[in-house]
Design a protein around this motif. Structure first.
Motif, mmCIF file in Angstrom:
data_model
loop_
_atom_site.group_PDB
_atom_site.id
_atom_site.type_symbol
_atom_site.label_atom_id
_atom_site.label_comp_id
_atom_site.label_asym_id
_atom_site.label_seq_id
_atom_site.Cartn_x
_atom_site.Cartn_y
_atom_site.Cartn_z
ATOM 1 N N GLY A 223 10.258 15.194 -16.026
ATOM 2 C CA GLY A 223 9.539 16.451 -16.092
ATOM 3 C C GLY A 223 9.430 16.980 -17.511
ATOM 4 O O GLY A 223 10.334 16.798 -18.333
ATOM 5 N N SER A 224 8.310 17.638 -17.793
ATOM 6 C CA SER A 224 8.106 18.333 -19.069
ATOM 7 C C SER A 224 8.286 19.827 -18.830
ATOM 8 O O SER A 224 7.782 20.368 -17.833
ATOM 9 C CB SER A 224 6.703 18.048 -19.614
ATOM 10 N N LEU A 225 8.998 20.488 -19.739
ATOM 11 C CA LEU A 225 9.271 21.921 -19.592
ATOM 12 C C LEU A 225 8.820 22.677 -20.823
ATOM 13 O O LEU A 225 9.060 22.239 -21.960
ATOM 14 C CB LEU A 225 10.762 22.174 -19.358
ATOM 15 N N LEU A 226 8.167 23.816 -20.580
ATOM 16 C CA LEU A 226 7.788 24.747 -21.650
ATOM 17 C C LEU A 226 8.867 25.807 -21.776
ATOM 18 O O LEU A 226 9.184 26.499 -20.801
ATOM 19 C CB LEU A 226 6.450 25.413 -21.321
ATOM 20 N N ILE A 227 9.442 25.938 -22.962
ATOM 21 C CA ILE A 227 10.471 26.945 -23.195
ATOM 22 C C ILE A 227 9.859 28.345 -23.082
ATOM 23 O O ILE A 227 8.743 28.579 -23.550
ATOM 24 C CB ILE A 227 11.109 26.761 -24.583
ATOM 25 N N ASP A 228 10.575 29.252 -22.465
ATOM 26 C CA ASP A 228 10.066 30.610 -22.278
ATOM 27 C C ASP A 228 9.967 31.335 -23.621
ATOM 28 O O ASP A 228 10.978 31.459 -24.324
ATOM 29 C CB ASP A 228 11.000 31.376 -21.340
ATOM 30 N N PRO A 229 8.777 31.828 -23.995
ATOM 31 C CA PRO A 229 8.620 32.513 -25.290
ATOM 32 C C PRO A 229 9.474 33.769 -25.408
ATOM 33 O O PRO A 229 9.880 34.134 -26.520
ATOM 34 C CB PRO A 229 7.123 32.870 -25.315
ATOM 35 N N GLN A 230 9.760 34.432 -24.307
ATOM 36 C CA GLN A 230 10.572 35.641 -24.368
ATOM 37 C C GLN A 230 12.033 35.311 -24.643
ATOM 38 O O GLN A 230 12.766 36.121 -25.224
ATOM 39 C CB GLN A 230 10.445 36.421 -23.067
ATOM 40 N N ARG A 231 12.459 34.124 -24.232
ATOM 41 C CA ARG A 231 13.847 33.716 -24.460
ATOM 42 C C ARG A 231 14.059 33.317 -25.918
ATOM 43 O O ARG A 231 15.060 33.686 -26.546
ATOM 44 C CB ARG A 231 14.188 32.543 -23.534
ATOM 45 N N HIS A 232 13.109 32.536 -26.463
ATOM 46 C CA HIS A 232 13.213 32.076 -27.856
ATOM 47 C C HIS A 232 11.855 32.241 -28.543
ATOM 48 O O HIS A 232 11.092 31.282 -28.680
ATOM 49 C CB HIS A 232 13.656 30.611 -27.899
ATOM 50 N N PRO A 233 11.547 33.458 -28.985
ATOM 51 C CA PRO A 233 10.216 33.712 -29.572
ATOM 52 C C PRO A 233 9.955 32.988 -30.878
ATOM 53 O O PRO A 233 8.805 32.868 -31.298
ATOM 54 C CB PRO A 233 10.213 35.240 -29.769
ATOM 55 N N HIS A 234 10.995 32.490 -31.542
ATOM 56 C CA HIS A 234 10.816 31.846 -32.854
ATOM 57 C C HIS A 234 10.258 30.421 -32.740
ATOM 58 O O HIS A 234 9.844 29.847 -33.749
ATOM 59 C CB HIS A 234 12.151 31.787 -33.592
ATOM 60 N N LEU A 235 10.222 29.853 -31.550
ATOM 61 C CA LEU A 235 9.800 28.462 -31.400
ATOM 62 C C LEU A 235 8.278 28.325 -31.502
ATOM 63 O O LEU A 235 7.540 29.303 -31.412
ATOM 64 C CB LEU A 235 10.283 27.913 -30.057
ATOM 65 N N LYS A 236 7.816 27.077 -31.670
ATOM 66 C CA LYS A 236 6.386 26.786 -31.824
ATOM 67 C C LYS A 236 5.756 26.586 -30.446
ATOM 68 O O LYS A 236 5.368 25.492 -30.055
ATOM 69 C CB LYS A 236 6.198 25.552 -32.706
ATOM 70 N N HIS A 237 5.643 27.681 -29.719
ATOM 71 C CA HIS A 237 5.199 27.609 -28.333
ATOM 72 C C HIS A 237 3.757 27.132 -28.204
ATOM 73 O O HIS A 237 3.411 26.421 -27.256
ATOM 74 C CB HIS A 237 5.377 28.971 -27.661
ATOM 75 N N ASP A 238 2.910 27.517 -29.151
ATOM 76 C CA ASP A 238 1.506 27.094 -29.060
ATOM 77 C C ASP A 238 1.376 25.586 -29.232
ATOM 78 O O ASP A 238 0.640 24.925 -28.493
ATOM 79 C CB ASP A 238 0.647 27.841 -30.086
ATOM 80 N N LEU A 239 2.124 25.020 -30.184
ATOM 81 C CA LEU A 239 2.075 23.568 -30.395
ATOM 82 C C LEU A 239 2.745 22.825 -29.236
ATOM 83 O O LEU A 239 2.252 21.783 -28.786
ATOM 84 C CB LEU A 239 2.754 23.197 -31.714
ATOM 85 N N ALA A 240 3.853 23.374 -28.764
ATOM 86 C CA ALA A 240 4.557 22.742 -27.645
ATOM 87 C C ALA A 240 3.684 22.717 -26.394
ATOM 88 O O ALA A 240 3.696 21.738 -25.630
ATOM 89 C CB ALA A 240 5.860 23.489 -27.357
#
Length: 283
Positions: A223-240
């Motif tokens: 499975g692929s998982l998207l990290i929750d932006p509210q939990r870790h806002p510093h991550l590269k959520h758009d690229l992920a």
């Protein structure tokens, strides 16, 4: 003359500054993916990541560890994305609020590997539970990854189903990745449980052979998982998210299907049945 020099110097400085910014931006076009040793050691990422980079311009830096360690890396906010193989753990990760989304990406299967002379007689077993019970009864050497990986977690569930609490001198927990576990298994002339992909890619089988496959209990989804932006806002959520969506796209799923080692397809897109993945020849 001096004015012309100053204008030239200013333009040159601006050009260099823009170039530096452009290079810095380009260097940021990557994500950190926490994933499993099976996806790394099988060679799958060597096939997938260049295709994704060509399609998106995004590079993926893989941290290949056991699934349990991958979860911990993501919980700390040290990875932009997750690709692992423990559905129960993945669903807990979502329920705990660490991931905003989980999706099935692909699957293959586990296999039981052992010495060709098969001292526990598991080649005669009808199920993996029967095979493990035979190994425990004969106390034939068994090498476990012992690293809280997806493979190790699946193995522990199967021992429980067999009514066996493995331990003693015959059961060795190694705390190592799949490739190293196979090397140790070969040196010990022991049994082990491996994902099929790493086994097929393994180059040092010595006396080892594939002894049991095909049981539905050995199904191995990823499975692929998207990290929750509210939990870790510093991550590269758009690229992920671009990586996540590409894996699920027709192009990504085809790239997974196209990956072969020694003529065998090793991972099957999530949309496909597993009927073709439960058989194969030894490496």
């Amino acid at each position: 003359m001096m004015e012309r020099f100053l204008v030239f110097a200013t333009l040159a400085f601006a050009t260099l500054t823009l170039a530096g910014i452009s290079q810095a931006q380009a260097s940021d076009d990557y994500i950190v993916l926490a994933s499993t040793t099976s996806t790394e050691q099988s060679g799958l990422f060597g096939h997938l990541l260049p295709a994704f980079a060509e399609a998106s311009g995004i590079r993926v830096r893989v941290v290949a560890v056991g699934t349990g360690q991958a979860f911990e890396i993501a919980r700390r906010g040290d990875a932009d994305s997750l690709l692992v193989h423990d559905t129960d753990g993945e669903e807990r990760f979502v329920a705990e609020g660490f991931a905003a989304e989980r999706a099935d990406v692909m699957a293959n299967d586990f296999v039981i590997i052992g010495p060709g002379h098969d001292p526990a007689g598991i080649a005669k077993a009808e199920t993996v539970v029967d095979a493990l019970a035979r190994i425990a009864e004969t106390q034939a050497p068994f090498a476990s990854r012992g690293d809280d990986s997806g493979t190790h977690r699946a193995e522990q569930r199967l021992w429980e189903a067999a009514g066996v609490d493995p331990g003693g001198t015959w059961y060795r927990e190694l705390g190592s990745g799949m490739g190293q576990t196979l090397n140790t298994t070969a040196a010990m002339d022991a049994y082990t449980m491996s994902d099929r992909a790493t086994w097929v890619a393994f180059e040092n089988p010595q006396n080892l052979t594939l002894l049991l496959e095909g049981d539905e209990a050995l199904f191995n989804p990823y499975g692929s998982l998207l990290i929750d932006p509210q939990r870790h806002p510093h991550l590269k959520h758009d690229l992920a998210e671009q990586w996540h969506r590409w894996l699920l796209s027709a192009d990504g799923q085809q790239a997974i299907a196209d990956f072969t080692v020694k003529g065998q397809q090793l991972f099957f897109p999530s949309a496909n049945s597993m009927s073709g993945s439960m058989s194969g020849s030894d490496p």
